[in-house]
Design an enzyme around this catalytic site. Structure first.
Site, PDB file in Angstrom:
ATOM      1  N   HIS A   1      -5.757  -2.895  -2.466  1.00 39.28           N
ATOM      2  CA  HIS A   1      -5.507  -2.055  -3.824  1.00 39.28           C
ATOM      3  C   HIS A   1      -5.313  -2.485  -4.970  1.00 39.28           C
ATOM      4  O   HIS A   1      -5.098  -1.882  -5.997  1.00 39.28           O
ATOM      5  CB  HIS A   1      -4.089  -1.482  -3.258  1.00 39.28           C
ATOM      6  CG  HIS A   1      -4.136  -0.646  -2.233  1.00 39.28           C
ATOM      7  ND1 HIS A   1      -4.519   0.805  -2.099  1.00 39.28           N
ATOM      8  CD2 HIS A   1      -3.748  -0.874  -1.018  1.00 39.28           C
ATOM      9  CE1 HIS A   1      -4.478   1.282  -0.915  1.00 39.28           C
ATOM     10  NE2 HIS A   1      -3.814   0.217  -0.183  1.00 39.28           N
TER      11      HIS A   1
ATOM     12  N   LYS B   1     -11.970   1.114  -1.567  1.00 40.87           N
ATOM     13  CA  LYS B   1     -11.047   1.545  -2.404  1.00 40.87           C
ATOM     14  C   LYS B   1     -11.502   1.640  -3.757  1.00 40.87           C
ATOM     15  O   LYS B   1     -12.631   2.353  -3.908  1.00 40.87           O
ATOM     16  CB  LYS B   1      -9.610   1.166  -2.152  1.00 40.87           C
ATOM     17  CG  LYS B   1      -9.067   1.396  -0.883  1.00 40.87           C
ATOM     18  CD  LYS B   1      -7.970   0.534  -0.302  1.00 40.87           C
ATOM     19  CE  LYS B   1      -7.545   0.893   1.237  1.00 40.87           C
ATOM     20  NZ  LYS B   1      -6.888   0.147   2.011  1.00 40.87           N
TER      21      LYS B   1
ATOM     22  N   SER C   1       0.782  -1.173   0.086  1.00 41.91           N
ATOM     23  CA  SER C   1       0.023  -0.105   0.012  1.00 41.91           C
ATOM     24  C   SER C   1       0.870   1.249   0.060  1.00 41.91           C
ATOM     25  O   SER C   1       0.273   2.288  -0.459  1.00 41.91           O
ATOM     26  CB  SER C   1      -1.039   0.031   1.299  1.00 41.91           C
ATOM     27  OG  SER C   1      -0.425  -0.130   2.422  1.00 41.91           O
TER      28      SER C   1
HETATM   29  C1  LIG Z   1      -6.945  -0.272   3.518  1.00 39.21           C
HETATM   30  C2  LIG Z   1      -6.356  -1.471   3.862  1.00 39.21           C
HETATM   31  C3  LIG Z   1      -6.751  -2.330   4.794  1.00 39.21           C
HETATM   32  C4  LIG Z   1      -7.861  -1.833   5.555  1.00 39.21           C
HETATM   33  O1  LIG Z   1      -8.966  -1.736   4.925  1.00 39.21           O
HETATM   34  P1  LIG Z   1     -10.232  -0.720   5.376  1.00 39.21           P
HETATM   35  O2  LIG Z   1     -11.409  -1.443   4.689  1.00 39.21           O
HETATM   36  O3  LIG Z   1      -9.856   0.317   5.110  1.00 39.21           O
HETATM   37  O4  LIG Z   1     -10.221  -0.871   7.077  1.00 39.21           O
HETATM   38  C5  LIG Z   1      -6.102  -3.565   4.749  1.00 39.21           C
HETATM   39  N1  LIG Z   1      -5.092  -3.914   3.976  1.00 39.21           N
HETATM   40  C6  LIG Z   1      -4.716  -2.918   3.144  1.00 39.21           C
HETATM   41  C7  LIG Z   1      -3.380  -3.574   2.319  1.00 39.21           C
HETATM   42  C8  LIG Z   1      -4.965  -1.719   2.945  1.00 39.21           C
HETATM   43  O5  LIG Z   1      -4.431  -1.024   2.051  1.00 39.21           O
END
Ligand SMILES: *Cc1c(COP(=O)(O)O)cnc(C)c1O
Length: 401
Positions: free
Chosen positions: A216, A247, A188
């Site tokens: 992502h 996302k 990320s």
């Molecule tokens: C954003 C993210 C999460 C968390 O997800 P949310 O739904 O925002 O709690 C978990 N793992 C990765 C790799 C992320 O980028």
């Protein structure tokens, strides 16, 4: 003053000190206010700026199809699920969305979690515990790290994407219990990809389970947007596909997609699933509408536009002299180094009308602070040229390039 009063004053003092230390180290964090909906440009603290730090990659967060689906779901099902799934909160939309996720990922079943954070802190402790071994890439997301702590399994962190090192660690460590390998599909903060084909070979060699957090990658990567495992050609070999709706899908919530047996196990063992209120109808309906779009030709067009924007932007910042740190996706970090410099970059860019966050410890290792730029399908070419010009000016001014 009694004991309690004295304790309270002592506590207040250390909190104030901690906050002061954060400020002195350039690690203090504050929220900024975005007015209106999330698009390629947003109104930030009252001023319109170009948004270059959102995970709304396909621009679905304010797509009319998602908005209408949410409104209709509220009219039909109300605002809340009212309970956890295992009590009385399991509604038609939960089952419909889970069936759609399983079909999308090509697994027997899927299970919803309230967020990606809740998914990772639920799935990992459900799968491994005392006596088991958990192998985790050093750059995995914080929610995986926290899931690992909660699990009480022995945590073996391997150097980022170094599968020779992982193989050595798998050889050296003995257990009569389970082995779980967990990795981000797309990292990320670096925007690079896990080596999933090699990880599949290792998990087979050592009889381990492989879990991929594709927060992502899902919706974005692969020929049909099914994520990093599709891009690497190993969809069917991943034991647990974890993904999120906050996302690229422009909604909220998360899931595990896996065999019927593993999902059955998670329903019985994952505490963040068992002890938490089920997602509300509006969110479920938006996620279903998002899958519809991602699977339709519109999704294909959005992915192509995102890939085009990414290529244009990454090539331009690289030729301006920036180090993009192995980025192979729509996440394009620009290496800066010290925390103070990255925050100054961010401040100056905002003055130029470009909103990018500086990423600092503990999110990334000290000394590797970066501007984490993220592209969207809805950015125009003019947006990107403005961003590159501003970033180049600021980078030169602060001696980053
Ligand atoms: C954003 C993210 C999460 C968390 O997800 P949310 O739904 O925002 O709690 C978990 N793992 C990765 C790799 C992320 O980028």
């Amino acid at each position: 003053m009694g004991l309690y009063g004295r304790w309270r004053i002592g506590l207040a003092k250390t909190i104030a000190e901690d906050l002061r230390n954060l400020q002195e180290e350039g690690l203090y964090r504050q929220m900024r206010l975005v007015a209106g909906s999330q698009g390629g440009r947003v109104v930030l603290d009252g001023r319109e700026v170009l948004l270059l730090c959102s995970n709304n990659y396909l621009g679905l967060a304010n797509h009319p199809a998602l908005q209408v689906a949410s409104i209709l779901a509220i009219e039909r099902y109300g605002a809340s699920s009212g309970a956890s799934r295992l009590v009385s909160g399991n509604m038609e939309l939960h089952q419909e969305l889970e069936a759609r996720i399983a079909a999308f990922k090509g697994t027997e079943r899927a299970l919803l979690f309230s967020s990606g954070y809740a998914a990772n802190t639920g799935i990992i402790p459900a799968l491994v515990g005392k006596g088991d071994l958990l192998f985790s890439d050093r750059l995995n997301h914080a929610s995986i790290v926290d899931g690992a702590s909660l699990s009480r399994a022995r945590l073996v962190r391997y150097p980022h994407n170094d599968l020779a090192a992982l193989r050595r660690l798998l050889l050296e460590t003995k257990t009569t219990g389970r082995r779980l390998i967990v990795t981000d599909g797309v990292f990320s903060m670096d925007g690079d990809l896990a080596k999933l084909a090699e990880l599949v070979a290792l998990k087979r060699e050592f009889g381990a389970l492989l879990m991929v957090d594709d927060a992502h990658g899902s919706g974005v990567l692969g020929a049909t947007g099914r994520g990093s495992a599709e891009q690497c050609g190993v969809m069917a070999a991943i034991d647990i596909h974890m993904g999120t709706f906050g996302k690229a899908f422009g909604s909220f919530g998360a899931y595990a997609a896996a065999s019927a047996e593993l999902i059955d196990y998670l329903i019985n063992r994952a505490r963040s699933f068992i002890f938490s209120t089920a997602l509300p109808p509006a969110v479920l309906a938006a996620s279903i509408a998002a899958i519809d779009l991602v699977e339709a030709s519109e999704g294909q067009e959005l992915r192509e536009r995102l890939a085009g924007n990414t290529l244009l932007f990454r090539t331009a910042v690289q030729s301006a002299g920036f180090d993009t740190m192995g980025s192979a996706t729509q996440i394009v970090p620009l290496f800066v180094g010290p925390a103070e410099t990255v925050m100054e970059c961010s401040r100056l860019l905002l003055a130029e009308g470009v909103f990018v966050q500086g990423i600092r410890p503990p999110t990334v290792p000290a000394g590797s602070c970066r501007l984490r730029c993220t592209l969207m399908a809805t950015h125009t070419e003019a947006d990107l040229l403005q961003a590159v010009a501003a970033i180049t000016t600021v980078g030169r001014k602060l001696g980053v390039i």
